[in-house]
Each structure stands twice: as C-alpha cells, then as structure tokens.
Design a protein around this motif. Structure first.
Motif, PDB file in Angstrom:
ATOM      1  N   PRO A 103      19.955  -8.078   5.788  1.00 10.94           N
ATOM      2  CA  PRO A 103      19.146  -9.190   6.295  1.00 10.94           C
ATOM      3  C   PRO A 103      18.137  -9.642   5.247  1.00 10.94           C
ATOM      4  CG  PRO A 103      18.396  -7.089   7.209  1.00 10.94           C
ATOM      5  CD  PRO A 103      19.605  -6.786   6.380  1.00 10.94           C
ATOM      6  N   VAL A 104      17.790 -10.936   5.268  1.00  7.94           N
ATOM      7  CA  VAL A 104      16.667 -11.404   4.460  1.00  7.94           C
ATOM      8  C   VAL A 104      15.408 -10.990   5.217  1.00  7.94           C
ATOM      9  CG1 VAL A 104      15.412 -13.423   3.603  1.00  7.94           C
ATOM     10  CG2 VAL A 104      17.916 -13.399   3.541  1.00  7.94           C
ATOM     11  N   ARG A 105      14.551 -10.213   4.538  1.00  9.59           N
ATOM     12  CA  ARG A 105      13.314  -9.761   5.196  1.00  9.59           C
ATOM     13  C   ARG A 105      12.129 -10.493   4.587  1.00  9.59           C
ATOM     14  NH1 ARG A 105      15.584  -4.163   5.504  1.00  9.59           N
ATOM     15  NH2 ARG A 105      16.221  -4.020   7.684  1.00  9.59           N
ATOM     16  N   VAL A 106      11.220 -10.933   5.439  1.00 12.40           N
ATOM     17  CA  VAL A 106      10.072 -11.728   4.987  1.00 12.40           C
ATOM     18  C   VAL A 106       8.796 -10.993   5.363  1.00 12.40           C
ATOM     19  CG1 VAL A 106       8.843 -13.911   5.347  1.00 12.40           C
ATOM     20  CG2 VAL A 106      11.333 -13.898   5.243  1.00 12.40           C
ATOM     21  N   ARG A 107       7.829 -11.040   4.476  1.00 11.90           N
ATOM     22  CA  ARG A 107       6.550 -10.360   4.754  1.00 11.90           C
ATOM     23  C   ARG A 107       5.454 -11.028   3.938  1.00 11.90           C
ATOM     24  NH1 ARG A 107       3.998  -6.252   2.121  1.00 11.90           N
ATOM     25  NH2 ARG A 107       3.038  -4.579   3.321  1.00 11.90           N
ATOM     26  N   PRO A 108       4.289 -11.243   4.524  1.00 20.96           N
ATOM     27  CA  PRO A 108       3.194 -11.822   3.738  1.00 20.96           C
ATOM     28  C   PRO A 108       2.633 -10.804   2.752  1.00 20.96           C
ATOM     29  CG  PRO A 108       2.714 -11.858   6.116  1.00 20.96           C
ATOM     30  CD  PRO A 108       3.910 -10.994   5.926  1.00 20.96           C
ATOM     31  N   VAL A 109       1.997 -11.310   1.722  1.00 27.10           N
ATOM     32  CA  VAL A 109       1.307 -10.447   0.745  1.00 27.10           C
ATOM     33  C   VAL A 109      -0.153 -10.910   0.697  1.00 27.10           C
ATOM     34  CG1 VAL A 109       1.152  -9.736  -1.665  1.00 27.10           C
ATOM     35  CG2 VAL A 109       3.391 -10.137  -0.638  1.00 27.10           C
ATOM     36  N   ALA A 110      -1.079  -9.990   0.970  1.00 29.78           N
ATOM     37  CA  ALA A 110      -2.506 -10.334   1.007  1.00 29.78           C
ATOM     38  C   ALA A 110      -2.995 -10.719  -0.385  1.00 29.78           C
ATOM     39  CB  ALA A 110      -3.306  -9.139   1.523  1.00 29.78           C
ATOM     40  N   GLN A 111      -3.870 -11.714  -0.412  1.00 30.84           N
ATOM     41  CA  GLN A 111      -4.416 -12.196  -1.685  1.00 30.84           C
ATOM     42  C   GLN A 111      -5.933 -12.240  -1.592  1.00 30.84           C
ATOM     43  OE1 GLN A 111      -2.559 -14.075  -4.575  1.00 30.84           O
ATOM     44  NE2 GLN A 111      -1.385 -12.328  -3.874  1.00 30.84           N
ATOM     45  N   GLY A 112      -6.602 -11.770  -2.607  1.00 29.27           N
ATOM     46  CA  GLY A 112      -8.049 -12.000  -2.686  1.00 29.27           C
ATOM     47  C   GLY A 112      -8.887 -10.769  -2.430  1.00 29.27           C
TER      48      GLY A 112
ATOM     49  N   ALA B 111      -6.849  -3.295   2.914  1.00 28.20           N
ATOM     50  CA  ALA B 111      -8.148  -3.636   2.326  1.00 28.20           C
ATOM     51  C   ALA B 111      -7.974  -4.704   1.243  1.00 28.20           C
ATOM     52  CB  ALA B 111      -8.798  -2.390   1.736  1.00 28.20           C
ATOM     53  N   GLY B 112      -6.805  -5.328   1.196  1.00 26.50           N
ATOM     54  CA  GLY B 112      -6.542  -6.368   0.185  1.00 26.50           C
ATOM     55  C   GLY B 112      -6.366  -5.800  -1.215  1.00 26.50           C
ATOM     56  N   GLN B 113      -6.012  -4.512  -1.315  1.00 24.75           N
ATOM     57  CA  GLN B 113      -5.901  -3.888  -2.646  1.00 24.75           C
ATOM     58  C   GLN B 113      -4.498  -4.103  -3.230  1.00 24.75           C
ATOM     59  OE1 GLN B 113      -7.102  -0.135  -1.093  1.00 24.75           O
ATOM     60  NE2 GLN B 113      -9.289  -0.552  -1.310  1.00 24.75           N
ATOM     61  N   THR B 114      -4.191  -5.355  -3.556  1.00 28.73           N
ATOM     62  CA  THR B 114      -2.891  -5.674  -4.142  1.00 28.73           C
ATOM     63  C   THR B 114      -3.093  -6.502  -5.411  1.00 28.73           C
ATOM     64  OG1 THR B 114      -2.754  -7.610  -2.732  1.00 28.73           O
ATOM     65  CG2 THR B 114      -1.548  -5.688  -2.002  1.00 28.73           C
ATOM     66  N   LYS B 115      -2.091  -6.453  -6.273  1.00 28.76           N
ATOM     67  CA  LYS B 115      -2.156  -7.251  -7.505  1.00 28.76           C
ATOM     68  C   LYS B 115      -1.951  -8.714  -7.121  1.00 28.76           C
ATOM     69  CE  LYS B 115       0.632  -4.061  -9.673  1.00 28.76           C
ATOM     70  NZ  LYS B 115       1.665  -3.665 -10.636  1.00 28.76           N
ATOM     71  N   THR B 116      -2.929  -9.539  -7.439  1.00 30.86           N
ATOM     72  CA  THR B 116      -2.834 -10.950  -7.055  1.00 30.86           C
ATOM     73  C   THR B 116      -1.901 -11.722  -7.990  1.00 30.86           C
ATOM     74  OG1 THR B 116      -4.987 -11.019  -8.120  1.00 30.86           O
ATOM     75  CG2 THR B 116      -4.959 -11.302  -5.757  1.00 30.86           C
ATOM     76  N   THR B 117      -1.508 -11.104  -9.083  1.00 29.26           N
ATOM     77  CA  THR B 117      -0.549 -11.740  -9.987  1.00 29.26           C
ATOM     78  C   THR B 117       0.874 -11.604  -9.447  1.00 29.26           C
ATOM     79  OG1 THR B 117      -0.732  -9.655 -11.148  1.00 29.26           O
ATOM     80  CG2 THR B 117      -1.775 -11.572 -12.189  1.00 29.26           C
ATOM     81  N   THR B 118       1.266 -10.374  -9.100  1.00 28.88           N
ATOM     82  CA  THR B 118       2.663 -10.122  -8.747  1.00 28.88           C
ATOM     83  C   THR B 118       2.870  -9.740  -7.278  1.00 28.88           C
ATOM     84  OG1 THR B 118       2.419  -7.780  -9.254  1.00 28.88           O
ATOM     85  CG2 THR B 118       3.143  -9.220 -11.062  1.00 28.88           C
ATOM     86  N   GLY B 119       1.806  -9.408  -6.577  1.00 28.96           N
ATOM     87  CA  GLY B 119       1.945  -8.978  -5.176  1.00 28.96           C
ATOM     88  C   GLY B 119       2.175  -7.477  -5.036  1.00 28.96           C
ATOM     89  N   GLY B 120       2.299  -6.749  -6.142  1.00 31.31           N
ATOM     90  CA  GLY B 120       2.522  -5.300  -6.074  1.00 31.31           C
ATOM     91  C   GLY B 120       1.284  -4.591  -5.526  1.00 31.31           C
ATOM     92  N   GLY B 121       1.514  -3.534  -4.724  1.00 31.25           N
ATOM     93  CA  GLY B 121       0.335  -2.902  -4.130  1.00 31.25           C
ATOM     94  C   GLY B 121       0.396  -1.391  -4.043  1.00 31.25           C
ATOM     95  N   ILE B 122       1.534  -0.787  -4.471  1.00 35.36           N
ATOM     96  CA  ILE B 122       1.662   0.662  -4.250  1.00 35.36           C
ATOM     97  C   ILE B 122       0.624   1.427  -5.073  1.00 35.36           C
ATOM     98  CG2 ILE B 122       3.186   2.650  -4.500  1.00 35.36           C
ATOM     99  CD1 ILE B 122       5.567   0.711  -4.109  1.00 35.36           C
ATOM    100  N   SER B 123       0.523   1.114  -6.354  1.00 34.78           N
ATOM    101  CA  SER B 123      -0.352   1.934  -7.202  1.00 34.78           C
ATOM    102  C   SER B 123      -1.823   1.702  -6.887  1.00 34.78           C
ATOM    103  CB  SER B 123      -0.078   1.670  -8.684  1.00 34.78           C
ATOM    104  OG  SER B 123      -0.350   0.325  -8.963  1.00 34.78           O
ATOM    105  N   TYR B 124      -2.205   0.461  -6.584  1.00 38.76           N
ATOM    106  CA  TYR B 124      -3.603   0.219  -6.192  1.00 38.76           C
ATOM    107  C   TYR B 124      -3.917   0.986  -4.903  1.00 38.76           C
ATOM    108  CZ  TYR B 124      -4.327  -3.707  -9.491  1.00 38.76           C
ATOM    109  OH  TYR B 124      -4.475  -4.486 -10.599  1.00 38.76           O
ATOM    110  N   GLY B 125      -2.970   0.973  -3.981  1.00 36.65           N
ATOM    111  CA  GLY B 125      -3.179   1.680  -2.714  1.00 36.65           C
ATOM    112  C   GLY B 125      -3.372   3.176  -2.929  1.00 36.65           C
ATOM    113  N   LEU B 126      -2.553   3.762  -3.821  1.00 35.59           N
ATOM    114  CA  LEU B 126      -2.678   5.207  -4.067  1.00 35.59           C
ATOM    115  C   LEU B 126      -4.022   5.526  -4.726  1.00 35.59           C
ATOM    116  CD1 LEU B 126       0.933   5.987  -5.425  1.00 35.59           C
ATOM    117  CD2 LEU B 126       0.001   6.580  -3.168  1.00 35.59           C
ATOM    118  N   ALA B 127      -4.409   4.689  -5.708  1.00 33.24           N
ATOM    119  CA  ALA B 127      -5.671   4.938  -6.412  1.00 33.24           C
ATOM    120  C   ALA B 127      -6.850   4.824  -5.444  1.00 33.24           C
ATOM    121  CB  ALA B 127      -5.836   3.949  -7.566  1.00 33.24           C
ATOM    122  N   CYS B 128      -6.812   3.807  -4.592  1.00 31.26           N
ATOM    123  CA  CYS B 128      -7.926   3.608  -3.658  1.00 31.26           C
ATOM    124  C   CYS B 128      -7.897   4.653  -2.545  1.00 31.26           C
ATOM    125  CB  CYS B 128      -7.904   2.196  -3.105  1.00 31.26           C
ATOM    126  SG  CYS B 128      -8.250   0.993  -4.409  1.00 31.26           S
TER     127      CYS B 128
END
Ligand SMILES: Cc1cc2nc3c(=O)[nH]c(=O)nc-3n(C[C@H](O)[C@H](O)[C@H](O)COP(=O)(O)OP(=O)(O)OC[C@H]3O[C@@H](n4cnc5c(N)ncnc54)[C@H](O)[C@@H]3O)c2cc1C
Length: 394
Positions: free
Chosen positions: A241-250, A267-284
């Motif tokens: 299936p095509v899966r859709v999900r928003p990515v928080a910005q800001g 907590a909005g801890q995602t890369k605003t350039t690419t939408g990646g969030g795993i590593s920011y989430g782990l660090a935070c």
C-alpha cells in the motif's frame, strides 16, 4: 489502579530509548503503544547515519544496506552522482530496528504494552493520571509520577496538556516497489515530481526499493505519478500500500510542563531539511532521561524542574531545525530552471569538494552555509544567506 514511576506514551525509537534508560536506572517504567505490535506499518525509509549504532550502542541486526553513493536527478533528468569517501548511512528495516529497541527496553526492566492507546492525561499534585483504551475497547486508568509523550506526529495529548504542537507539516508518502534497477539510492527534484521538497528511491534488498516523496499537497497521487512517469518501465511495480504520514516541521516553543515532557517527533525533533527524525529522537531521549533522573532524585516534577530538558535539547538542535526550515522554505521557491543550473554548477564548479568537506548526515547547517557562500554570486542565494545571517554568526 496500576501505577508506575514513568508512563511513556508511544513505542517508537524515542519512547523506547527513554524507557530503556529510565528502567536501567531502576525506575518502574510502562510503555503504552496503541498499535498491535511495535514497529507495525511504520512509514519510514529507515535511513540513519552510520554513527548512530556506535553512539547509542545499538545492534546492527536491522541493517539491510549501506549508502556511499547517491544519484541526484534534476527536473530534466540530468544526473549527478555523488560518492562520499566512505559509507555515510545505513538503511534499516524499521520494524526490526524498533523491535530491537523494544527488546533493550524490556531487558532493562521496562514493560511494553501494545494495543494500549493513551486517550487522556491530567497532572495533579501527587502524580499524573492517564486514561488507556485497550484493543478490546476497555478503558483503564493508570498513574505515574511522570508522563513522557513519545507519540510521533499525534499531538492530541500535547494540546490537552498545554504543550506545543507544530503549525507546519510536510506530507510524506512511501511505497515498497519491485525495482530491479535500484542498486543505488536516488533523489529526484522538480516541481512536477515533489514541489517544495524531493522524491527518492532507496534500495531495500535485492531488486526492491522504498520509493517515496515529501511534498505539501496530494502526496499519494504525486507518488503514483512519480512511480509511473519518473521511475518508469514495467519492471517497477508497487508491492504494497502507499502509506502517507505527516512530518512535523519547526521549533516548538513548549515541550515540557507539569509532570510531562515530549520527546522525538512528538517534540518536533526532526530534520527540517529531509524529514528524518530517528537520530534526533534518540539523542533527545537521552537528554530527557537525564533530566527525568534528576527530577526523581529531587522528587520534583514541575515545569521548572523539567525545563532543563528543553534547554538542553534546544542547545543541541535549535540551529539545525531553524536553518533547515528557512532554507527548505526558500528552496521551495526555486524554479525548475534554477534547479537545472544548480546541477550544472555541481558538475562543473567545485561544489563537490565543499560537500565532501562539510557534509554531516545529521547536521546540515554547516553544509548549507558553505554552499550559500559558494553560491552567493547568484542573488537568490545571497538573499537566502542574508536571511540566515543571525544563525551564521552563532
Ligand atoms: C515517508 C517518510 C520517510 C521517513 N524516512 C525517514 C528516514 O529515512 N530516516 C529517519 O530518521 N526518519 C525518517 N522519517 C521520520 C521518522 O519516521 C520519524 O521521525 C520517527 O519515526 C520518529 O520517531 P518517534 O519515536 O519520535 O515517533 P514514532 O516512530 O512515530 O513513534 C510514535 C509511536 O507512538 C504511538 N502512539 C501515537 N499516539 C499514541 C497514543 N495516544 N497512545 C499510545 N501510543 C501512541 C504510535 O503508534 C507510534 O508507534 C520518515 C518519515 C516519513 C513520513
């Protein structure tokens, strides 16, 4: 009523990491996850920087590939192939990755409960009480001294508890494809393909790829058109299936309050350039666990006690989040013609050494500033650089 020291709402990477750290320190931790199993139907390409495994002591069992070369494709299909001196990222199977984090949390003593949606929460002097809806429809109340919101892009609880929710989202869409030619990761740019952001095809095992895009509107229709038109050929077939999900910005102003803190995408801890969030989430998550442990030592869980967490994570990420967001917004205004000329410059004009010297998989602001300096002979990029001036100085 069931009680614990800490309730974590959400068993994604961020919540599971906090849970593991707090349980390892001897706290009683319950992780409540609304899905039937950890990692079920996650919408994610699974790209993480190579350093993540060493930095967080993670098992590499979920790794399905590594990235050293990326093919960039312009609106007119000009190709530019960038090869880094060494592999810079890993592609993981998210279900296995999250499963590994859940095992680590359980091994540290946390209890992970699936099929348990946190529907409501209220903080009082003696603790925080949450309402939990179970898969069979039953509603239970649980109580803890501290609540950690690690709910990804679901911000309902933040709104109820007076924490911030993003005003800005990009929409991500992804589909697994049979794609025999997809040995190298590729990024596609242009107004037709993914206005405001980009599309990708990332190898996910022999003859298979995760194909996706980020955009503002109509992500599903745009992804289908991208698979048909840009990847082309009868050999590329959607296989799920095509899966859709928003990515928080800001940058969110308020990510903690009375007996509650938010972590990861919650907590909005995602890369605003690419939408990646795993590593920011782990660090935070590690920063959140550090502050939470201080609070337990002092038996104080008020907004002022938890504020140290917000201060620490913003010291780490504010600049990246704000610079990335401003840059991406301005780059969304690039015409296809200007994107073509950037490809030409990349081929002929010394951008590659700048990328080699400055690129960092998780922190993009230094690369952005270095490229803007190089491109400042063009008024558009001079303008972007001027607007980012305050961050450049910091
Ligand atoms: C198309 C796409 C591709 C992406 N690719 C990448 C990538 O390659 N690399 C990368 O780093 N990031 C990527 N991301 C972003 C990444 O998926 C997220 O940043 C990451 O999953 C955030 O982790 P988290 O633990 O904060 O939240 P999540 O992983 O979203 O986990 C939150 C969990 O909370 C649960 N939950 C929500 N509400 C409740 C509730 N009320 N009660 C109980 N449980 C609840 C959810 O079911 C979920 O399991 C991508 C995103 C998209 C949309």
């Amino acid at each position: 009523m069931r009680t614990a020291d800490v309730i974590v709402a959400g068993a994604g990477p961020s919540g599971l990491r906090v849970a593991a750290r707090l349980a390892a320190a001897g706290l009683e931790v319950r992780v409540l996850e609304r899905k039937a199993r950890v990692g079920e139907a996650v919408v994610c390409t699974g790209i993480v920087g190579r350093e993540v495994f060493g930095a967080f002591g993670l098992d590499r069992g979920a790794v399905v590939g590594e990235m050293q070369t990326v093919r960039l494709v312009s609106p007119r299909e000009t190709e530019f192939v960038y090869t880094h001196p060494r592999p810079f990222a890993c592609i993981v199977d998210r279900e296995r990755f999250d499963g590994g984090l859940a095992e680590a949390a359980a091994a540290a003593g946390a209890v992970v409960v699936c099929g348990a949606r946190v529907e409501g929460a209220a903080a009082g002097p003696g603790g925080v009480e949450v309402a939990v809806r179970h898969r069979d429809g039953g509603l239970e109340r649980e109580r803890a001294k501290l609540l950690v919101l690690a709910t990804g892009v679901d911000f309902a609880l933040q709104k109820r508890l007076g924490l911030s929710a993003p005003a800005d989202f990009l929409m991500g869409a992804q589909v697994e494809c049979a794609h025999p030619g997809a040995a190298t990761a590729a990024l596609y740019f242009g107004r037709e393909v993914a206005p405001g952001a980009f599309a990708w095809s990332v190898p996910a095992g022999p003859g298979r790829a995760r194909v996706g895009l980020l955009t503002r509107k109509d992500p599903k229709a745009r992804l289908r058109a991208f698979v048909d038109r840009s990847l082309g050929g009868p050999s590329v077939r959607e296989e799920g299936p095509v899966r859709v999900r928003p990515v928080a910005q800001g940058l969110l102003p308020r990510t903690c309050g009375d007996r509650v803190l938010a972590v990861g995408e919650a907590a909005g801890q995602t890369k605003t350039t690419t939408g990646g969030g795993i590593s920011y989430g782990l660090a935070c998550a590690d920063l959140a666990a550090g502050t939470a442990l201080d609070c337990f030592r002092r038996a104080a869980f008020g907004p002022a006690d938890l504020a140290a967490y917000e201060r620490r994570w913003k010291e780490l990420l504010s600049r990246e989040i704000l610079v990335g967001q401003l840059t991406r917004r301005m780059c969304a205004r690039l015409s296809d013609g200007r994107i073509e000329s950037l490809f030409e410059l990349a081929r002929t004009d010394g951008l590659v050494p700048i990328i080699r010297a400055t690129a960092d998989f998780d922190r993009h602001s230094d690369l952005i500033f270095a490229l803007l300096r190089r491109l400042s002979f063009m008024s558009f990029f001079r303008d972007v650089r001027d607007r980012l001036g305050p961050f450049c100085a910091s």
